[in-house]
Scaffold this active site. Structure first.
Site, PDB file in Angstrom:
ATOM      1  N   TYR A 151      59.556   8.975  70.385  1.00 52.13           N
ATOM      2  CA  TYR A 151      60.134  10.013  71.248  1.00 52.13           C
ATOM      3  C   TYR A 151      61.641  10.097  70.966  1.00 52.13           C
ATOM      4  O   TYR A 151      62.470  10.032  71.872  1.00 52.13           O
ATOM      5  CB  TYR A 151      59.869   9.720  72.726  1.00 52.13           C
ATOM      6  CG  TYR A 151      58.462   9.250  73.028  1.00 52.13           C
ATOM      7  CD1 TYR A 151      57.427  10.171  73.226  1.00 52.13           C
ATOM      8  CD2 TYR A 151      58.150   7.890  73.107  1.00 52.13           C
ATOM      9  CE1 TYR A 151      56.122   9.736  73.488  1.00 52.13           C
ATOM     10  CE2 TYR A 151      56.857   7.461  73.370  1.00 52.13           C
ATOM     11  CZ  TYR A 151      55.851   8.379  73.559  1.00 52.13           C
ATOM     12  OH  TYR A 151      54.571   7.950  73.824  1.00 52.13           O
ATOM     13  N   GLU A 172      58.569  12.422  67.037  1.00 53.00           N
ATOM     14  CA  GLU A 172      58.932  13.370  68.098  1.00 53.00           C
ATOM     15  C   GLU A 172      58.004  14.574  68.009  1.00 53.00           C
ATOM     16  O   GLU A 172      57.722  15.073  66.906  1.00 53.00           O
ATOM     17  CB  GLU A 172      60.391  13.807  67.929  1.00 53.00           C
ATOM     18  CG  GLU A 172      60.834  14.965  68.792  1.00 53.00           C
ATOM     19  CD  GLU A 172      60.711  14.688  70.284  1.00 53.00           C
ATOM     20  OE1 GLU A 172      60.202  15.568  70.990  1.00 53.00           O
ATOM     21  OE2 GLU A 172      61.114  13.591  70.725  1.00 53.00           O
ATOM     22  N   ASN A 220      61.553   5.968  74.255  1.00 51.91           N
ATOM     23  CA  ASN A 220      62.153   6.737  75.347  1.00 51.91           C
ATOM     24  C   ASN A 220      61.185   7.858  75.718  1.00 51.91           C
ATOM     25  O   ASN A 220      61.423   9.033  75.441  1.00 51.91           O
ATOM     26  CB  ASN A 220      63.508   7.301  74.909  1.00 51.91           C
ATOM     27  CG  ASN A 220      64.208   8.066  76.021  1.00 51.91           C
ATOM     28  OD1 ASN A 220      63.801   8.035  77.180  1.00 51.91           O
ATOM     29  ND2 ASN A 220      65.264   8.780  75.672  1.00 51.91           N
ATOM     30  N   CYS A 248      61.919   6.831  82.644  1.00 49.52           N
ATOM     31  CA  CYS A 248      62.354   7.695  83.740  1.00 49.52           C
ATOM     32  C   CYS A 248      61.328   7.722  84.865  1.00 49.52           C
ATOM     33  O   CYS A 248      61.391   8.580  85.743  1.00 49.52           O
ATOM     34  CB  CYS A 248      62.663   9.103  83.242  1.00 49.52           C
ATOM     35  SG  CYS A 248      61.329   9.873  82.314  1.00 49.52           S
TER      36      CYS A 248
END
Length: 291
Positions: A151, A172, A220, A248
């Site tokens: 990512y 990605e 990430n 997150c």
């Protein structure tokens, strides 16, 4: 009852930067009626602006006159795009349909990284840089390291790993982001697609690296966390010596750590980062070692 979004006009929004308010004001003064252009979204990424149009064909707008372009340039705007997305709804951007109608196709941020109109940028870039530097100090990549960056986005991490001399591979799903990553970290190899789709290529890349190289991992992921099977692949095949996981979502982080820590990995440190102040969201950088 159905929940419906409600759009509330906030002219001269006190949260926006002055250049954003001014750019919105300028476009509001020249955009044609909805029946003529069907513009449904205005997206500004620093110096790049995208107008999302609910149409299959490029509309004839005539809005970017030389005088208007000069006004945009005077407030720091460098590129304006029309993005054709006929099924625009909850999803902001579709695949393809990007047309640069004025200016440059990419800009550089304060740290010299290139980005385009669809790039995600942190609200607090200094804090995001601090998190990445912390991961760099922990991973310790060097000329005898092989780093996989899952990512990888526009390549802010790829740039750091390659500058440290490490062999580097990034994955990605966004082709636009990878195009920027190639500009930001030209020495890194990249793969387009989900991590699950690219497991065979990642394995081939690792197998081609000479014995004795230290395997390192940086991830990430979005709020959904690691894709199904990725945590298992990390523990059973890649087996990095050190791993940095920027999360997150506390929920998906807990799920992924439960898999990683059932194997040989243990958490060395968890560092919270308030990337979105005055919200409930807190990101966490987790540093893991192989025991």
């Amino acid at each position: 009852t159905l929940n419906r979004d409600e759009l509330i006009p906030i002219p001269r929004c006190p949260v926006h930067k002055p250049c954003v308010n001014e750019a919105i004001r300028l476009f509001h003064s020249v955009l044609p009626r909805y029946s003529e252009i069907q513009a449904v979204r205005y997206v500004q990424t620093a110096k790049q602006i995208a107008i999302v149009v609910k149409n299959r064909e490029l509309p004839e707008t005539g809005l970017l006159t030389e005088a208007f372009a000069e006004k945009l340039a005077s407030i720091g705007i460098e590129g304006v795009w029309l993005h054709l997305f006929p099924s625009s709804g909850k999803k902001v951007f579709g695949k393809g349909g990007w047309y640069l109608i004025w200016g440059k196709e990419a800009s550089q941020d304060e740290s010299g990284l290139w980005y385009g109109p669809a790039a995600f940028q942190q609200l607090l870039p200094v804090l995001a840089g601090e998190a990445l530097d912390t991961a760099l100090a922990f991973l310790k990549p060097d000329a005898n390291s092989a780093v996989i960056d899952m990512y990888c986005g526009t390549g802010s991490g790829l740039k750091k790993w390659t500058q440290a001399g490490a062999k580097t591979l990034g994955t990605e799903i966004s082709a636009e982001a990878l195009r920027m990553a190639a500009m930001n970290a030209p020495r890194a190899e990249t793969l387009t697609g989900t991590c699950r789709q690219r497991l065979p290529q990642m394995e081939k890349w690792l197998n081609a690296i000479e014995d004795g190289f230290t395997r390192l991992l940086y991830v990430n992921p979005p709020r959904t966390g690691l894709e199904d099977g990725i945590a298992e692949w990390i523990t059973l095949f890649m087996k990095p010596v050190r791993m940095a996981y920027l999360s997150c979502s506390a929920g998906t982080l807990s799920r992924d750590l439960s898999i990683l820590c059932k194997s040989e990995y243990y958490v060395d440190k968890i560092i919270p980062f308030d990337f979105f102040p005055q919200t409930i969201h807190v990101e966490s950088l987790v540093l893991l070692k192989r025991g």
